[in-house]
Design a protein around this motif. Structure first.
Motif, mmCIF file in Angstrom:
data_model
loop_
_atom_site.group_PDB
_atom_site.id
_atom_site.type_symbol
_atom_site.label_atom_id
_atom_site.label_comp_id
_atom_site.label_asym_id
_atom_site.label_seq_id
_atom_site.Cartn_x
_atom_site.Cartn_y
_atom_site.Cartn_z
ATOM 1 N N THR A 127 63.566 -13.439 -61.711
ATOM 2 C CA THR A 127 63.737 -14.112 -63.005
ATOM 3 C C THR A 127 65.214 -14.405 -63.247
ATOM 4 O O THR A 127 65.566 -15.476 -63.761
ATOM 5 N N GLU A 128 66.066 -13.479 -62.867
ATOM 6 C CA GLU A 128 67.510 -13.648 -63.082
ATOM 7 C C GLU A 128 68.025 -14.881 -62.329
ATOM 8 O O GLU A 128 68.745 -15.712 -62.890
ATOM 9 N N ALA A 129 67.639 -15.018 -61.063
ATOM 10 C CA ALA A 129 68.107 -16.165 -60.270
ATOM 11 C C ALA A 129 67.489 -17.465 -60.791
ATOM 12 O O ALA A 129 68.144 -18.515 -60.809
ATOM 13 N N LEU A 130 66.247 -17.400 -61.249
ATOM 14 C CA LEU A 130 65.621 -18.611 -61.801
ATOM 15 C C LEU A 130 66.336 -19.039 -63.073
ATOM 16 O O LEU A 130 66.573 -20.229 -63.307
ATOM 17 N N LEU A 131 66.702 -18.057 -63.900
ATOM 18 C CA LEU A 131 67.406 -18.377 -65.157
ATOM 19 C C LEU A 131 68.769 -19.010 -64.904
ATOM 20 O O LEU A 131 69.293 -19.725 -65.763
ATOM 21 N N ALA A 132 69.335 -18.776 -63.738
ATOM 22 C CA ALA A 132 70.647 -19.353 -63.425
ATOM 23 C C ALA A 132 70.523 -20.814 -62.964
ATOM 24 O O ALA A 132 71.531 -21.502 -62.793
ATOM 25 N N LEU A 133 69.281 -21.306 -62.758
ATOM 26 C CA LEU A 133 69.108 -22.700 -62.334
ATOM 27 C C LEU A 133 69.198 -23.620 -63.552
ATOM 28 O O LEU A 133 68.710 -23.272 -64.632
ATOM 29 N N PRO A 134 69.771 -24.824 -63.386
ATOM 30 C CA PRO A 134 69.832 -25.771 -64.505
ATOM 31 C C PRO A 134 68.424 -26.099 -65.008
ATOM 32 O O PRO A 134 67.487 -26.233 -64.222
ATOM 33 N N GLY A 135 68.284 -26.200 -66.321
ATOM 34 C CA GLY A 135 67.018 -26.644 -66.911
ATOM 35 C C GLY A 135 65.967 -25.569 -67.028
ATOM 36 O O GLY A 135 64.842 -25.834 -67.452
ATOM 37 N N ILE A 136 66.297 -24.340 -66.616
ATOM 38 C CA ILE A 136 65.282 -23.285 -66.632
ATOM 39 C C ILE A 136 65.659 -22.232 -67.675
ATOM 40 O O ILE A 136 66.652 -21.534 -67.522
#
Ligand code: SF4
Length: 368
Positions: A127-136
């Protein structure tokens, strides 16, 4: 890998809660119901983390039926993050046409680039790495993590807020921060009690989209009716209360049709503001109505014979756009003079596309 409910709460920064409802029983009811009642949607037929990520971004602010029409052709064109990153932003935005909210296309492209740069082309599972993606944001990260990787992460969107507010009979506006906070706590408790976090989250979303709908919930076919406090009190349809909507701001837009041989002049809108970065007939935008001299000077180049040919109005979420369409002639040669084929490949907002198609290409002008 799924973690324990306590770990999941720690991950998302929420304290442990005692839910009003029995999370385990409710989660079981939802998980039993979902497999035989889910809609057959393209992204559910063949699951990969990339397809899940693309579908979740498309589904932000766009109806599932509209996304379903476009999904396979879009992922067929961009089957993975590397293909999308190599295609370039403009190509991705053009392929997004018809889905609206074009900022999402730019963010999806930026996410693909970051996935390639930082994660070797693979959608990250945490979740942490996904949250670091733009638009997420938190909802989308939770959806992808739970559906694609079975992580025990909660999700809360408008559908989940409606379902939880009704299950717990919370009489508040749908955007009340206290209700939203409570929904995150309850969603966390439910996903913590679920056998499969992905199935639980999808089932909550599906229930809100197909059964526990805003105006007329179909309580007679609801799998959690027995535990629903709003149903028991006969107040299901009135909960939660509607969000307070800010008044729409009026915008006057003056698009000008300029033809040369079999081409029309198009240009790209500024990268900020309404329809950012999309293509259009050269236009002047104003908060107040404009007279002809102001329109002519606002274009930024010389035009002759400026004359109004039609007006119409379009309602956007936050704006009411008054189109005042003009035609004119010009001697300028610079700029993007586009034929029909090129025009079709450029991303335009829906009202601008239909204006160009109707007034330029469907007219009896030789280029049309
Ligand atoms: Fe929604 Fe009705 Fe089900 Fe309650 S019983 S969750 S109001 S559909």
């Amino acid at each position: 890998m799924p973690g324990s409910p306590a770990q999941a709460r720690f991950e998302v920064g929420l304290p442990p809660v005692e839910p009003f409802l029995d999370a385990e029983t409710t989660a079981q009811g939802l998980e039993r119901w979902f497999p035989s009642h889910r809609r057959d949607l393209p992204w559910r037929r063949n699951r990969t983390p990339w397809r899940t990520l693309v579908s979740e971004l498309m589904l932000q602010q766009t109806q599932a039926s509209r996304v379903a029409e476009r999904f396979e052709s879009f992922v067929g064109r961009f089957p993975d993050a590397r293909t999308m990153a190599a295609a370039g932003e403009n190509v991705v935005v053009a392929a997004w046409e018809g889905l609206g909210y074009y900022r999402r296309a730019r963010l999806l492209y930026a996410a693909a680039v970051r996935i390639c740069d930082v994660h070797d082309g693979e959608v990250p599972s945490s979740t942490e790495a996904l949250l670091a993606l733009p638009g997420i944001g938190r909802y989308t990260a939770g959806s992808i993590a739970s559906i694609a990787f079975d992580c025990r992460t909660p999700i809360v969107d408008g559908n989940v807020i409606r379902v939880v507010a009704r299950l717990e009979a919370i009489d508040a506006a749908a955007d009340d921060p206290a209700l939203v906070k409570r929904c995150w706590e309850t969603a966390d408790a439910l996903v913590g009690a679920a056998k499969s976090p992905g199935v639980l989250n999808e089932s909550l979303m599906e229930l809100g989209a197909t059964v526990c709908t805003p105006r007329l919930p179909s309580c007679d076919r609801c799998p959690v009716q027995t535990w629903c406090a709003a149903f028991r009190s006969g107040r299901a349809a009135s909960m939660p209360r509607p969000k307070s909507r800010p008044a729409r701001r009026i915008v006057h837009l003056y698009p000008v049709v300029l033809r040369r041989d079999d081409r029309v002049l198009l240009r790209q809108r500024p990268l900020r503001g309404i329809w950012a970065g999309l293509w259009e007939l050269p236009s002047v935008e104003s908060a107040d109505p404009l007279e002809v001299p102001a329109i002519a000077s606002g274009l930024g180049f010389k035009v002759d014979d400026l004359r109004q040919v039609e007006t119409f109005k379009r309602l956007l979420t936050h704006r009411e756009v008054h189109f005042h369409v003009y035609e004119a002639s010009t001697r300028i040669r610079r700029g993007h003079w586009c034929d029909r084929v090129v025009s079709a490949e450029l991303a335009m907002a829906k009202p601008m596309r239909s204006l160009v198609d109707r007034r330029v290409w469907a007219s009896d002008w030789p280029g049309g």
